[in-house]
Scaffold this motif. Sequence first.
Motif, mmCIF file in Angstrom:
data_model
loop_
_atom_site.group_PDB
_atom_site.id
_atom_site.type_symbol
_atom_site.label_atom_id
_atom_site.label_comp_id
_atom_site.label_asym_id
_atom_site.label_seq_id
_atom_site.Cartn_x
_atom_site.Cartn_y
_atom_site.Cartn_z
ATOM 1 N N LEU A 11 0.936 -1.040 0.124
ATOM 2 C CA LEU A 11 -0.050 0.153 0.154
ATOM 3 C C LEU A 11 0.839 1.167 -0.007
ATOM 4 O O LEU A 11 0.888 1.893 1.066
ATOM 5 N N ILE A 12 1.319 1.621 -1.099
ATOM 6 C CA ILE A 12 2.232 2.923 -1.267
ATOM 7 C C ILE A 12 1.321 3.881 -1.381
ATOM 8 O O ILE A 12 -0.080 3.534 -1.802
ATOM 9 N N PRO A 13 1.410 5.073 -1.442
ATOM 10 C CA PRO A 13 0.411 6.092 -1.421
ATOM 11 C C PRO A 13 -0.574 6.105 -2.768
ATOM 12 O O PRO A 13 -1.596 6.123 -2.679
ATOM 13 N N LEU A 48 -1.421 -1.355 8.662
ATOM 14 C CA LEU A 48 0.012 -0.968 8.686
ATOM 15 C C LEU A 48 0.865 -0.520 7.461
ATOM 16 O O LEU A 48 1.742 0.293 7.750
ATOM 17 N N ASP A 49 0.531 -1.184 6.459
ATOM 18 C CA ASP A 49 1.107 -0.681 5.017
ATOM 19 C C ASP A 49 0.803 0.911 4.833
ATOM 20 O O ASP A 49 1.620 1.527 4.514
ATOM 21 N N ALA A 50 -0.337 1.127 5.148
ATOM 22 C CA ALA A 50 -0.776 2.424 4.867
ATOM 23 C C ALA A 50 0.095 3.420 5.828
ATOM 24 O O ALA A 50 0.463 4.708 5.399
ATOM 25 N N LEU A 51 0.065 3.189 7.024
ATOM 26 C CA LEU A 51 0.491 4.012 8.039
ATOM 27 C C LEU A 51 2.090 4.320 7.806
ATOM 28 O O LEU A 51 2.666 5.426 7.929
ATOM 29 N N LEU A 52 2.945 3.062 7.350
ATOM 30 C CA LEU A 52 4.222 3.271 7.095
ATOM 31 C C LEU A 52 4.471 3.883 5.802
ATOM 32 O O LEU A 52 5.402 4.518 5.963
ATOM 33 N N ALA A 53 3.608 3.696 4.881
ATOM 34 C CA ALA A 53 3.621 4.713 3.723
ATOM 35 C C ALA A 53 3.655 6.132 3.963
ATOM 36 O O ALA A 53 4.382 6.863 3.344
ATOM 37 N N SER A 54 2.915 6.545 4.888
ATOM 38 C CA SER A 54 2.541 7.880 5.273
ATOM 39 C C SER A 54 3.724 8.358 5.906
ATOM 40 O O SER A 54 3.714 9.701 6.333
ATOM 41 N N GLY A 55 4.611 7.675 6.533
ATOM 42 C CA GLY A 55 5.736 8.005 7.352
ATOM 43 C C GLY A 55 5.386 7.998 8.941
ATOM 44 O O GLY A 55 6.117 8.491 9.569
ATOM 45 N N GLN A 56 4.152 7.766 9.071
ATOM 46 C CA GLN A 56 3.758 7.900 10.738
ATOM 47 C C GLN A 56 4.495 6.565 11.439
ATOM 48 O O GLN A 56 4.542 5.379 11.191
ATOM 49 N N TYR A 74 6.119 -7.433 20.102
ATOM 50 C CA TYR A 74 6.139 -5.905 20.283
ATOM 51 C C TYR A 74 7.188 -5.309 19.448
ATOM 52 O O TYR A 74 8.408 -5.498 19.297
ATOM 53 N N VAL A 75 6.607 -4.390 18.195
ATOM 54 C CA VAL A 75 7.522 -3.834 17.242
ATOM 55 C C VAL A 75 7.186 -2.310 17.218
ATOM 56 O O VAL A 75 6.015 -1.926 17.244
ATOM 57 N N LEU A 76 8.216 -1.678 17.203
ATOM 58 C CA LEU A 76 8.122 -0.091 17.200
ATOM 59 C C LEU A 76 8.759 0.343 15.878
ATOM 60 O O LEU A 76 9.880 0.089 15.631
ATOM 61 N N TYR A 77 7.840 0.765 14.906
ATOM 62 C CA TYR A 77 8.433 1.479 13.673
ATOM 63 C C TYR A 77 8.676 2.885 13.883
ATOM 64 O O TYR A 77 7.696 3.399 14.298
ATOM 65 N N ARG A 78 9.728 3.147 13.662
ATOM 66 C CA ARG A 78 10.091 4.316 13.883
ATOM 67 C C ARG A 78 9.728 5.483 12.850
ATOM 68 O O ARG A 78 8.831 6.313 12.826
ATOM 69 N N ARG A 79 10.508 5.133 11.598
ATOM 70 C CA ARG A 79 10.140 5.942 10.347
ATOM 71 C C ARG A 79 10.219 4.963 9.204
ATOM 72 O O ARG A 79 11.048 4.393 8.893
ATOM 73 N N GLY A 80 9.270 4.613 8.551
ATOM 74 C CA GLY A 80 9.318 3.839 7.313
ATOM 75 C C GLY A 80 9.192 2.315 7.776
ATOM 76 O O GLY A 80 8.480 1.825 8.934
ATOM 77 N N SER A 81 10.202 1.645 7.168
ATOM 78 C CA SER A 81 10.646 0.351 7.474
ATOM 79 C C SER A 81 11.437 0.076 8.767
ATOM 80 O O SER A 81 11.829 -1.075 9.006
ATOM 81 N N GLU A 82 12.249 1.246 9.178
ATOM 82 C CA GLU A 82 13.225 1.050 10.197
ATOM 83 C C GLU A 82 12.545 0.819 11.678
ATOM 84 O O GLU A 82 11.370 1.070 11.944
ATOM 85 N N HIS A 83 12.583 -0.424 12.272
ATOM 86 C CA HIS A 83 11.903 -0.806 13.351
ATOM 87 C C HIS A 83 12.878 -1.410 14.570
ATOM 88 O O HIS A 83 14.038 -1.716 14.125
ATOM 89 N N ALA A 128 12.070 3.205 24.638
ATOM 90 C CA ALA A 128 12.108 3.005 23.022
ATOM 91 C C ALA A 128 11.222 4.106 22.505
ATOM 92 O O ALA A 128 11.646 4.540 21.327
ATOM 93 N N LEU A 129 10.116 4.598 23.123
ATOM 94 C CA LEU A 129 9.382 5.554 22.510
ATOM 95 C C LEU A 129 10.058 6.974 22.196
ATOM 96 O O LEU A 129 9.844 7.867 21.582
ATOM 97 N N GLY A 130 11.155 7.079 23.383
ATOM 98 C CA GLY A 130 11.587 8.318 23.296
ATOM 99 C C GLY A 130 12.556 8.578 22.148
ATOM 100 O O GLY A 130 13.238 9.620 21.910
ATOM 101 N N LYS A 131 13.052 7.512 21.406
ATOM 102 C CA LYS A 131 14.087 7.600 20.334
ATOM 103 C C LYS A 131 13.242 7.728 18.972
ATOM 104 O O LYS A 131 13.957 7.718 18.237
ATOM 105 N N VAL A 132 11.820 7.896 19.044
ATOM 106 C CA VAL A 132 11.069 8.051 17.919
ATOM 107 C C VAL A 132 11.541 9.626 17.229
ATOM 108 O O VAL A 132 11.363 10.355 17.968
#
Length: 697
Positions: free
Chosen positions: A10-12, A596-604, A669-678, A693-697
């Motif tokens: 799901l890219i934009p 998940l794909d839509a959120l990651l594609a938006s950069g959130q 538990y997986v934290l995606y920071r930006r895009g596919s970086e997790h 972990a959240l503080g490094k976002v």
Amino acid sequence: MLLRRYSRILIPALCASALALTTARAQDTADLVRVELLAEPAAIVPGQPFTVGIKLSMKEHWHTYWRNPGDSGEPTQVTWKLPQGFAAGELQWPAPSLIRVGPVASFGYEDSTILLSRVTPPRDARPGTTVDLAADVAYLVCEKICIPGEASVVLSLPVSEQGTSSPANATFDAARSKLPQPSPWNATFSADARAITLSLRSDGLRGDAIRSATFFPHDNDLIDNAARQLLRTGGQDVDLTIERSQIAKSIPRRIDGVLVLEEGIGGKTASHAFAVEATPAVAPAAGEGGMTLLYAVAAALVAGVILNFMPCVFPVLSIKILNLTEHRAETPGRVRLHGVAYALGTLVSFAVLAGVLQGLRAGGAEIGWGFQLQSPLMVAALAFILFALGLSLSGILTIGTSFTRVGGSRLLQRGGLSGSFFAGALATVVATPCTAPFMGASIGYALVQPFAVGLLVFLALGLGLALPFLVLAFAPGLQRLLPRPGRWMETLKQLLAFPLYATVAWLVWVLSFQVGAPGLLAALAGLVLIAFGAWIWRTSQEQGYASRRVLRGMAAASAAGVIALAAVIGLDRSAGTSVEVASSKAPSEAFSQHKLDALLASGQPVFLNMTAAWCITCLVNERTALSTEAVRATFAGKRIAYLKGDWTRRNPEITRLLERFGRSGVPLYVLYRRGSEHVVLPQILTQSLVLDALGKV
């Protein structure tokens, strides 16, 4: 395969509305793809095979797909319509290109391609006649959107006694040059839970001349298509390490595919494609950062020991230790036999569990650790068994079978070895809702290995679960530290019934997420019948022969009623409540790969929580680490999307996500920071760990 497995498709541009997609499909795909049927000879000679080709010419920036389309797409399909007596061979696929669209990697063709096939005419074809060769071609053509298309093509060729040259010869020569050639080198592979390493070894191989390498497997589930393929060369050796998709159920016996090498010599580069058939290396090498068998076994052993102190298992272990105080005066050999029987119960149960898991997964089932608790019937059966054991500890249900000796005072009496064995089996069953540290990775490793390797890891977990009682049974010095027997033991034994009752209440709560009101009512009625049957059985012990027969008949009827109610639960297909209703107070949305794909594609940034109502570790983490005001405020302040996946019932989409991260069960538990970086968080959480972990976002 359009939304293939766990692909981030799901890219934009793919997030267009359904109306826009419908309009796009209505376009004339002939403007995007021109399909032609070509023949190499100008005429057909009876009985002499010849080559034909399906040529697809795509509009600029559009592409069609290879036999394995990669993360998304569909391979082109050709249905031949040939005259009687003609036969067409398999399609010959040119080497594909790696096509990246956002985070998605597909295998296909741009500009144009020709799919070749060998056609054999009959020997009795009549010279001087004309035959029509026809084919229906179905394809998927994609740019920012994907549009399915179809075309019917026909080619008329004369039948002649002698073949004649054709202007198409050069076209077919060019098409053959793009086919992968048989590999001149010996190819082997090694694999672990995370990666596959493809190795080429040959005296004639110049590894230092190879600039890049890309492997396109025939198996769509083998590799992470979008991951970078790491090339290492030296002398006459070439190694290509590729991340596994984690969807494959086990390591394959052979890997087939196309290897495209780019070679640089004298300032010039040339690309070569080879058909590779790799066999397992004699000594498989662990991939970088991969788990070794020794580590997996050690981790499973430690995890098994920790499981004893989980709320699901601790009552069973406590009862066993309690009975040791009553029978420590017996011969040491007898006590040790009970320790061995208990250990055998856990080991046999874990072996059965491993066999069932691996067998079901080999058959295509997408399941993992705790899979049996995704069945309402199994949850209800476990609740019924634990309730009966609780009644036994309370003194209401007293029968001299090995079944009730799990909780009775005669556990270690003569003939009670079967009771010890059953206690070990019961400990295994009640341990399945729990996840201990080190356990997720080791079980995930076991499930992607050959059965013998996976079984070894499961047995190590079972040995760890049995180890505390086994050590106590073999150590008289430790037994002397236990309190002396007395009346307090009967009181304590009755007190230990209440954790079992609490477990039963929790299992009924889990059942409420899996069945509707009829199934839940059947479970509660089953518990009432068990209590009624226990009371009748106890009362019958105090009556005369005639009354005893009547009462025991009533008890048998109660047991039959419980079985009937269990069947009602198993047949209840109505949906229960979502675990979202009763879980943490942190605002969350239900997980789906689409979302998940839509959120990651938006950069959130995204926080993933894979949980289940029957997973005690999950519930504790949510209450103590994920529901605090500080964590909730951080989610809101940093605009982190919180997705929660409910694995209480079987969910193949969640199973695939778990396997992607090398896990066989929840929690994850997986934290995606930006895009596919997790980053993957531990299975046991604390508030400070989550906030860090959240503080490094």
